[in-house]
Design a protein around this motif. Structure first.
Motif, PDB file in Angstrom:
ATOM      1  N   ASN A  92       0.818  -1.220   0.000  1.00  0.00           N
ATOM      2  CA  ASN A  92       0.000   0.000   0.000  1.00  0.00           C
ATOM      3  C   ASN A  92       0.851   1.269   0.000  1.00  0.00           C
ATOM      4  O   ASN A  92       0.525   2.236  -0.695  1.00  0.00           O
ATOM      5  CB  ASN A  92      -0.951   0.005   1.199  1.00  0.00           C
ATOM      6  CG  ASN A  92      -2.218  -0.790   0.932  1.00  0.00           C
ATOM      7  OD1 ASN A  92      -2.734  -0.801  -0.184  1.00  0.00           O
ATOM      8  ND2 ASN A  92      -2.730  -1.472   1.952  1.00  0.00           N
TER       9      ASN A  92
ATOM     10  N   LYS B 150       2.145   1.864  -3.400  1.00  0.00           N
ATOM     11  CA  LYS B 150       1.077   2.393  -4.265  1.00  0.00           C
ATOM     12  C   LYS B 150       0.859   3.880  -4.000  1.00  0.00           C
ATOM     13  O   LYS B 150       0.692   4.674  -4.935  1.00  0.00           O
ATOM     14  CB  LYS B 150      -0.230   1.634  -4.022  1.00  0.00           C
ATOM     15  CG  LYS B 150      -0.195   0.155  -4.300  1.00  0.00           C
ATOM     16  CD  LYS B 150      -0.018  -0.176  -5.768  1.00  0.00           C
ATOM     17  CE  LYS B 150      -1.292  -0.033  -6.550  1.00  0.00           C
ATOM     18  NZ  LYS B 150      -1.115  -0.494  -7.951  1.00  0.00           N
TER      19      LYS B 150
ATOM     20  N   ASN C 150      -1.184 -16.450 -10.722  1.00  0.00           N
ATOM     21  CA  ASN C 150      -2.518 -15.849 -10.691  1.00  0.00           C
ATOM     22  C   ASN C 150      -3.334 -16.384  -9.520  1.00  0.00           C
ATOM     23  O   ASN C 150      -3.956 -15.608  -8.773  1.00  0.00           O
ATOM     24  CB  ASN C 150      -3.235 -16.111 -12.009  1.00  0.00           C
ATOM     25  CG  ASN C 150      -4.612 -15.480 -12.049  1.00  0.00           C
ATOM     26  OD1 ASN C 150      -5.618 -16.125 -11.752  1.00  0.00           O
ATOM     27  ND2 ASN C 150      -4.672 -14.217 -12.410  1.00  0.00           N
TER      28      ASN C 150
ATOM     29  N   LYS D  21      -4.381 -14.194  -6.190  1.00  0.00           N
ATOM     30  CA  LYS D  21      -5.820 -14.076  -5.897  1.00  0.00           C
ATOM     31  C   LYS D  21      -6.139 -14.629  -4.513  1.00  0.00           C
ATOM     32  O   LYS D  21      -6.814 -13.977  -3.705  1.00  0.00           O
ATOM     33  CB  LYS D  21      -6.640 -14.825  -6.949  1.00  0.00           C
ATOM     34  CG  LYS D  21      -6.828 -14.089  -8.254  1.00  0.00           C
ATOM     35  CD  LYS D  21      -7.700 -14.893  -9.212  1.00  0.00           C
ATOM     36  CE  LYS D  21      -7.958 -14.128 -10.502  1.00  0.00           C
ATOM     37  NZ  LYS D  21      -8.740 -14.947 -11.467  1.00  0.00           N
TER      38      LYS D  21
ATOM     39  N   GLY E 196      -4.996 -12.645  -1.599  1.00  0.00           N
ATOM     40  CA  GLY E 196      -5.681 -11.361  -1.451  1.00  0.00           C
ATOM     41  C   GLY E 196      -4.897 -10.132  -1.855  1.00  0.00           C
ATOM     42  O   GLY E 196      -5.252  -9.021  -1.477  1.00  0.00           O
TER      43      GLY E 196
ATOM     44  N   ILE F 109      -3.794  -9.523  -5.277  1.00  0.00           N
ATOM     45  CA  ILE F 109      -3.720  -9.298  -6.726  1.00  0.00           C
ATOM     46  C   ILE F 109      -4.144  -7.886  -7.124  1.00  0.00           C
ATOM     47  O   ILE F 109      -3.631  -7.318  -8.085  1.00  0.00           O
ATOM     48  CB  ILE F 109      -4.538 -10.365  -7.507  1.00  0.00           C
ATOM     49  CG1 ILE F 109      -4.129 -10.351  -8.982  1.00  0.00           C
ATOM     50  CG2 ILE F 109      -6.042 -10.162  -7.311  1.00  0.00           C
ATOM     51  CD1 ILE F 109      -4.522 -11.570  -9.749  1.00  0.00           C
ATOM     52  N   SER F 110      -5.055  -7.289  -6.368  1.00  0.00           N
ATOM     53  CA  SER F 110      -5.513  -5.930  -6.687  1.00  0.00           C
ATOM     54  C   SER F 110      -4.438  -4.878  -6.425  1.00  0.00           C
ATOM     55  O   SER F 110      -4.538  -3.742  -6.906  1.00  0.00           O
ATOM     56  CB  SER F 110      -6.769  -5.593  -5.877  1.00  0.00           C
ATOM     57  OG  SER F 110      -6.490  -5.596  -4.490  1.00  0.00           O
ATOM     58  N   LEU F 111      -3.413  -5.248  -5.665  1.00  0.00           N
ATOM     59  CA  LEU F 111      -2.332  -4.317  -5.343  1.00  0.00           C
ATOM     60  C   LEU F 111      -1.150  -4.430  -6.308  1.00  0.00           C
ATOM     61  O   LEU F 111      -0.229  -3.624  -6.262  1.00  0.00           O
ATOM     62  CB  LEU F 111      -1.831  -4.555  -3.912  1.00  0.00           C
ATOM     63  CG  LEU F 111      -2.852  -4.335  -2.789  1.00  0.00           C
ATOM     64  CD1 LEU F 111      -2.260  -4.778  -1.456  1.00  0.00           C
ATOM     65  CD2 LEU F 111      -3.280  -2.881  -2.734  1.00  0.00           C
TER      66      LEU F 111
ATOM     67  N   ASP G 192       0.688  -4.395  -9.959  1.00  0.00           N
ATOM     68  CA  ASP G 192       0.575  -3.777 -11.284  1.00  0.00           C
ATOM     69  C   ASP G 192       0.758  -4.789 -12.403  1.00  0.00           C
ATOM     70  O   ASP G 192       0.087  -4.715 -13.429  1.00  0.00           O
ATOM     71  CB  ASP G 192       1.601  -2.645 -11.422  1.00  0.00           C
ATOM     72  CG  ASP G 192       1.266  -1.463 -10.526  1.00  0.00           C
ATOM     73  OD1 ASP G 192       0.281  -0.773 -10.818  1.00  0.00           O
ATOM     74  OD2 ASP G 192       1.969  -1.251  -9.526  1.00  0.00           O
ATOM     75  N   ASN G 193       1.663  -5.726 -12.194  1.00  0.00           N
ATOM     76  CA  ASN G 193       1.873  -6.762 -13.204  1.00  0.00           C
ATOM     77  C   ASN G 193       2.659  -7.916 -12.588  1.00  0.00           C
ATOM     78  O   ASN G 193       3.318  -7.738 -11.564  1.00  0.00           O
ATOM     79  CB  ASN G 193       2.628  -6.211 -14.416  1.00  0.00           C
ATOM     80  CG  ASN G 193       2.126  -6.810 -15.724  1.00  0.00           C
ATOM     81  OD1 ASN G 193       1.586  -7.922 -15.735  1.00  0.00           O
ATOM     82  ND2 ASN G 193       2.307  -6.083 -16.818  1.00  0.00           N
TER      83      ASN G 193
END
Length: 221
Positions: free
Chosen positions: A101, A104, A122, A126, A129, A131-133, A135-136
């Protein structure tokens, strides 16, 4: 100015304790998992040195079979799946979420590089918890050369349109950082395990026992 941080995944962000418990289920030896993992890394370096490639999951299964054979134990597909399937259930260390965080917040890209397959990564990202943080994320499958060989780092640098001077690599493996250092990346060692950083490898630019403290050092670098 640092624009991106490359992270190793297994053991650096994801805690392997759950996998260790699976090994303990079948072996009366607390070093069984560590021994298996060392043999797995050895195999990946051997095939890489000879310019061959076999997927990490295939090497992992072969070395697991070998571990059971060396200990005169029976193994079948159910046992293999019981142990190796745990990779998708691994959880992050307590310091990971806050660390990602803060990166980010400072607009520093978070990129994961792993010897695991893209599909495995992947699922891991996922299920843990985070994966949303991210970028690639990149697998060595795309260059068919494992870390610490530096081809994957070069490829990701090019794909992400970054300069070497703009990137830090974070890992808990000294050999991983060796490969990154060889092409000119800055490196940061997160001390997750009780082991000595190999004195014959290039020293990391930064080091800490806490990931949040380590990324704060990178932000100020």
């Amino acid at each position: 100015m640092i624009k991106a941080v490359f992270f190793d995944l297994n053991e650096t962000l994801l805690n392997m304790d759950l996998l260790g418990k699976k090994f303990n289920k079948y072996f009366d030896n607390e070093y069984a998992m560590k021994y298996w993992f060392r043999k797995l890394l050895h195999s990946s370096v051997v095939v890489g040195s000879l310019n061959k490639y076999t997927s990490f999951s295939e090497l992992a299964r072969v070395e697991l079979e070998n571990l059971f054979y060396e200990n005169s134990k029976e193994i079948n597909e159910n046992i293999k799946n019981d142990i190796l399937g745990t990779f998708t259930d691994l959880r992050v260390y307590e310091d990971v979420i806050a660390s990602l965080n803060v990166l980010k917040e400072n607009k520093i890209k978070i990129i994961i590089i792993s010897n695991s397959s893209k599909e495995m990564m992947n699922l891991q990202l996922k299920n843990s918890g985070i994966i949303s943080l991210i970028d690639n994320y990149y697998s060595v499958d795309m260059v068919k050369k494992y870390k610490p060989f530096n081809l994957i780092y070069k490829d990701v640098i090019n794909k992400e349109q970054l300069l070497l001077s703009e990137v830090f690599m974070i890992a808990c493996h000294d050999w991983d950082l060796f490969g990154a250092k060889e092409i000119g990346l800055k490196t940061a060692y997160i001390k997750r395990k009780k082991e000595i950083f190999n004195p014959y490898y290039p020293k990391a630019d930064l080091e800490d026992k806490d990931l949040y403290s380590l990324v704060k050092k990178i932000i100020k670098y």
